[in-house]
Design an enzyme around this catalytic site. Structure first.
Site, PDB file in Angstrom:
ATOM      1  N   GLU A 156       0.063   8.685  76.329  1.00 12.76           N
ATOM      2  CA  GLU A 156       0.717   7.552  75.687  1.00 12.76           C
ATOM      3  C   GLU A 156       2.180   7.545  76.080  1.00 12.76           C
ATOM      4  OE1 GLU A 156       0.245   8.198  71.524  1.00 12.76           O
ATOM      5  OE2 GLU A 156       1.815   9.717  71.408  1.00 12.76           O
ATOM      6  N   ASN A 194      -2.380  18.043  65.658  1.00 10.62           N
ATOM      7  CA  ASN A 194      -1.867  17.124  66.666  1.00 10.62           C
ATOM      8  C   ASN A 194      -0.371  16.854  66.529  1.00 10.62           C
ATOM      9  OD1 ASN A 194      -4.435  16.579  67.980  1.00 10.62           O
ATOM     10  ND2 ASN A 194      -4.966  15.468  66.110  1.00 10.62           N
ATOM     11  N   GLU A 234     -11.286   7.807  73.157  1.00 11.58           N
ATOM     12  CA  GLU A 234     -11.300   8.261  74.542  1.00 11.58           C
ATOM     13  C   GLU A 234     -11.821   9.687  74.604  1.00 11.58           C
ATOM     14  OE1 GLU A 234      -7.263   7.660  75.592  1.00 11.58           O
ATOM     15  OE2 GLU A 234      -6.567   9.558  74.762  1.00 11.58           O
ATOM     16  N   PHE A 293      -2.055  26.422  58.819  1.00 12.61           N
ATOM     17  CA  PHE A 293      -0.879  26.488  59.691  1.00 12.61           C
ATOM     18  C   PHE A 293       0.268  25.616  59.202  1.00 12.61           C
ATOM     19  CE2 PHE A 293      -4.502  27.393  62.555  1.00 12.61           C
ATOM     20  CZ  PHE A 293      -4.187  28.721  62.832  1.00 12.61           C
ATOM     21  N   LYS A 348      -1.793   1.450  72.219  1.00 12.37           N
ATOM     22  CA  LYS A 348      -2.447   2.438  73.075  1.00 12.37           C
ATOM     23  C   LYS A 348      -3.448   1.810  74.038  1.00 12.37           C
ATOM     24  CE  LYS A 348      -0.389   5.915  71.042  1.00 12.37           C
ATOM     25  NZ  LYS A 348       0.491   5.137  70.181  1.00 12.37           N
ATOM     26  N   GLU A 370       3.789  10.781  77.826  1.00  9.25           N
ATOM     27  CA  GLU A 370       3.082  12.011  77.504  1.00  9.25           C
ATOM     28  C   GLU A 370       1.815  12.145  78.355  1.00  9.25           C
ATOM     29  OE1 GLU A 370       2.414  12.170  73.307  1.00  9.25           O
ATOM     30  OE2 GLU A 370       4.537  12.454  72.870  1.00  9.25           O
TER      31      GLU A 370
END
EC number: 6.4.1.3
Length: 712
Positions: free
Chosen positions: A349, A296, A261, A409, A177, A336
């Site tokens: 990424e 995520n 970030e 979830f 990354k 992405e």
């Protein structure tokens, strides 16, 4: 036909405490139809109904034999295309997967180790030995596992075996990354503000986070798939995030390096599919909208995005291709982006592999991405120019997981599929799966059951087909997330395209509770349940003609059935009578007519309620009036005091235990960490107190509900 879903609420017998059914409306007696077994076994070997129109030139020579270094649905997906291309396949498998569908589909299969991924699907030595043993000429890695491992690609190259993916330079550059972000900047790709280096420890993470400004995203440098990612809003969350992200990264990728970030709040997650060859050509295959996520990880994807205009789409596509060309990318890959409300987009990424959600791109472009990857790996140039890439129609994908959607979830669920039937008989439906009735969902692997894809001429048609497909999907034996998926696709915000990566937490701030019934839906549900109950009794009476010793539950001459049905915490009195295939039902003063063929041997039933067609899966618990009155005398189980005990909310493995008997703990303090399907979950104390006993240790395997720690 509309499906009648009770979701979390469940339909239960009077006096029965709240078991929540993840299916629509289900019946309590499971009847198995041999007709469905035969239908499934015949159709399942197809793995999916292909909705892409890609042709294959039989004169174009590629490989004689490909080893698929993966498992489950993606292994089946790759094998399917290989069969179409006339290529023999080799499956690898763990001991636990010896009878899996991908093993049966392949021409050959080799066991590479025991169930844990570190000893099987990540065991490079065993996989290399399998390649030598079978004389495979190439390897397709699928996604996850070794798909973005440059060392694996180097090992293959050293043995003269083709890696069906990009070269090691691109894998290293884009898989890291930190390096990928620097390369993106150099290629003039929009990037997110952040720290362009490796974070050494938690203290440095806090310092960097303060400099960038909260909130920040902490994520694995070598990561992907939502693993090794945490959002931090303050110093404490940064320290915790650093610890958990590094542990997850080490477990999933063998690399615990992290970067930090700026976290862009309320963004959309939109990605561009790219395809490059070894001759310097590269194209972008439009976008995929992937904003519906939990932890995520994507849950629902679609192509194209309802949000993008042609100008933004082109700009994103051109930047994605510029990045691909900067690293001489030669395969299918995905760039992405995070996109804000003003359509500003930022590089997130690049995944140097086939993406989970690639089917929606195949549907709207007509390309078979696995086929294109194989062609490129052999050295053929791309067959298409940028101007040739269309957007035909609309496609939606739902990830069907063995998860409990009512817990965060979707916390993983394990078990054996006692009944399984895919809705591939419906138009515009594709199912990519790697399971069958009897398959086990274990703690060792990702809990995905399948990818359910629907295609239509426009978004409205694709979503309607998805609704029907979810209603007709039969999964028994494990808890699954279909109730959540269905609620998402019929949600007004989703239909209008008003979505972002926080959609689930915004729409369900207190967690997913299932479908909220309208008064009309409630009455229909009660009427259908009562009709089913009576239908079962009438069928039982027919059997009694040949077995007179049985005592019927209700008298044969009864014209009306007075029943008691409990829905949620309310008991409803229902009166039902029948006239042939039609039941006349009175519910709380409302009169309804329910008609069906009443094929009680089928796991699916189509019913008509006053002109409204419903597709139901059913598990009905209904009592006669007398039984309901007697049931009042049954003792109810006393609720457990959960503040003093800690039970595992999911099956998994204990990674760490932070306390011992006699320790004082504060409310919210971490007690232990449970890992399930490569995701780590911190278990905390429900109150301040002293630890009475500890019932687990690091390395233990625990089931859902197992006692972990007791407080005094």
């Amino acid at each position: 036909m509309a499906g009648l879903w009770v979701g979390m609420a469940g339909l239960v017998a009077a006096g029965r405490r709240g078991r929540r059914w993840p299916q629509p409306l289900m019946r309590s007696v499971s009847l198995w139809s041999l007709k469905h077994v035969a239908l499934y076994s015949r159709q399942h070997l197809m793995v999916s109904r292909s909705l892409c129109s890609a042709g294959y030139d039989s004169n174009e020579k590629t490989f004689d034999k490909i080893l698929v270094a993966n498992r489950g649905e993606i292994a089946c997906r790759v094998i399917k295309t290989c069969k179409k291309m006339g290529i023999k396949t080799v499956a690898i498998h763990s001991d636990a997967d010896a009878s899996s569908v991908h093993v049966k589909m392949a021409d050959e299969a080799v066991c590479v180790g025991p169930a844990p991924t570190s000893k099987s699907y990540l065991n490079m030595d065993a996989i290399m030995e399998a390649i030598k043993k079978t004389s495979a000429q190439a390897v397709h890695p699928g996604y996850g596992f070794l798909s973005e491992n440059k060392e694996f690609a180097k090992c293959l190259a050293a043995e003269g075996v083709i890696f069906i993916g990009p070269d090691t330079h691109a894998i290293q550059a884009m898989g890291d990354k930190i390096e990928s972000k620097l390369l993106a900047k150099k290629a003039k790709v929009n990037t997110i503000p952040g720290f362009d280096g490796v974070v050494k420890d938690a203290d440095e993470a806090v310092r960097i986070a303060r400099e960038i400004g909260y909130p920040v995203m902490i994520k694995a440098s070598a990561g992907g798939g939502g693993k090794g990612m945490r959002i931090a809003w303050d110093d404490e969350e940064t320290r915790d995030g650093f610890r958990f992200s590094s542990q997850e990264a080490a477990s999933s990728f063998g690399d615990d390096r992290l970067l930090i970030e700026k976290f862009i709040d309320n963004p959309r997650h939109i990605e561009i599919q790219v395809l490059g060859d070894k001759h310097g050509n590269a194209v972008w295959l439009n976008e995929r909208e992937c904003s519906i996520q939990r932890r995520n990880q994507k849950v629902v994807e679609e192509a194209p995005s309802i949000f993008l205009d042609s100008k933004t789409r082109r700009a994103m596509g051109e930047q994605a291709v510029a990045l691909a060309k900067a690293v001489k990318y030669s395969s299918a890959g995905t760039v992405e982006f995070l996109v804000d409300s003003k359509k500003n987009f930022y590089f997130l990424e690049m995944n140097t592999r086939l993406q989970v959600e690639h089917p929606v791109t195949e549907c709207i472009t007509g390309l078979d991405l696995v086929q294109e990857m194989i062609r490129v790996a052999k050295g053929y140039p791309l067959r298409h120019k940028q101007a040739d890439i269309p957007i035909n129609g609309w496609a939606v994908e739902c990830r069907v997981y063995a998860e409990d959607p009512y817990k965060s979830f979707g916390l993983p669920s394990i078990g054996r599929l006692s009944q399984y039937q895919e809705p591939i008989h419906l138009p515009g439906v594709r199912v990519d799966s790697g399971i069958q009735p009897g398959s086990d969902i274990s703690i060792y692997y990702d809990p995905m059951i399948s990818k359910l894809i629907t295609y239509g001429s426009d978004r409205t048609e694709a979503l309607k087909r998805m609704e029907d497909a979810l209603d007709n999907y039969i999964i028994r034996g494990v808890t699954h997330n279909i109730a959540l998926l269905r609620e998402v696709i019929i949600n007004s915000r989703f239909i209008e395209g008003d979505i972002n990566t926080k959609f689930l937490s915004d729409v369900y701030p207190d967690g997913f509770k299932g479908h909220k019934l309208t008064e009309n839906e409630r009455n229909q549900l009660l009427a259908i349940a009562s009709s089913l109950f009576v239908a079962f009794q009438l069928r039982a009476q027919r059997f009694q003609e040949h077995e007179t010793s049985r005592v019927p539950i209700i008298k044969p001459q009864m014209a009306n059935w007075e029943l008691s049905v409990k829905l949620h915490d309310e008991v409803h009195t229902v009166i039902a009578s029948n006239s042939g295939p039609t039941f006349h039902v009175e519910v709380d003063g409302s009169k309804l007519n329910v008609t069906s063929t009443w094929n009680l041997a089928s796991p699916l039933l189509s019913v008509n309620v006053d002109g409204t067609q419903r597709t139901i899966q059913y598990q009905v618990h209904v009592l006669t009036k007398l039984a309901a009155e007697l049931n009042k005398f049954m003792l109810e189980k006393v609720a457990e005091d959960t503040s003093s005990i800690l039970r595992s909310p999911m099956p998994g493995m204990v990674v760490a235990v932070s306390v011992k008997p006699g320790d004082m703990v504060a409310e919210g303090q971490e007690i232990c960490v449970i890992e399930a399907m490569k995701m780590q979950n911190s278990m905390t104390a429900g109150k301040t107190g002293k630890v009475k006993s500890v019932h687990c240790k690091a390395g233990d395997t625990v089931g859902e509900g197992d006692l972990l720690v007791e407080l005094e």
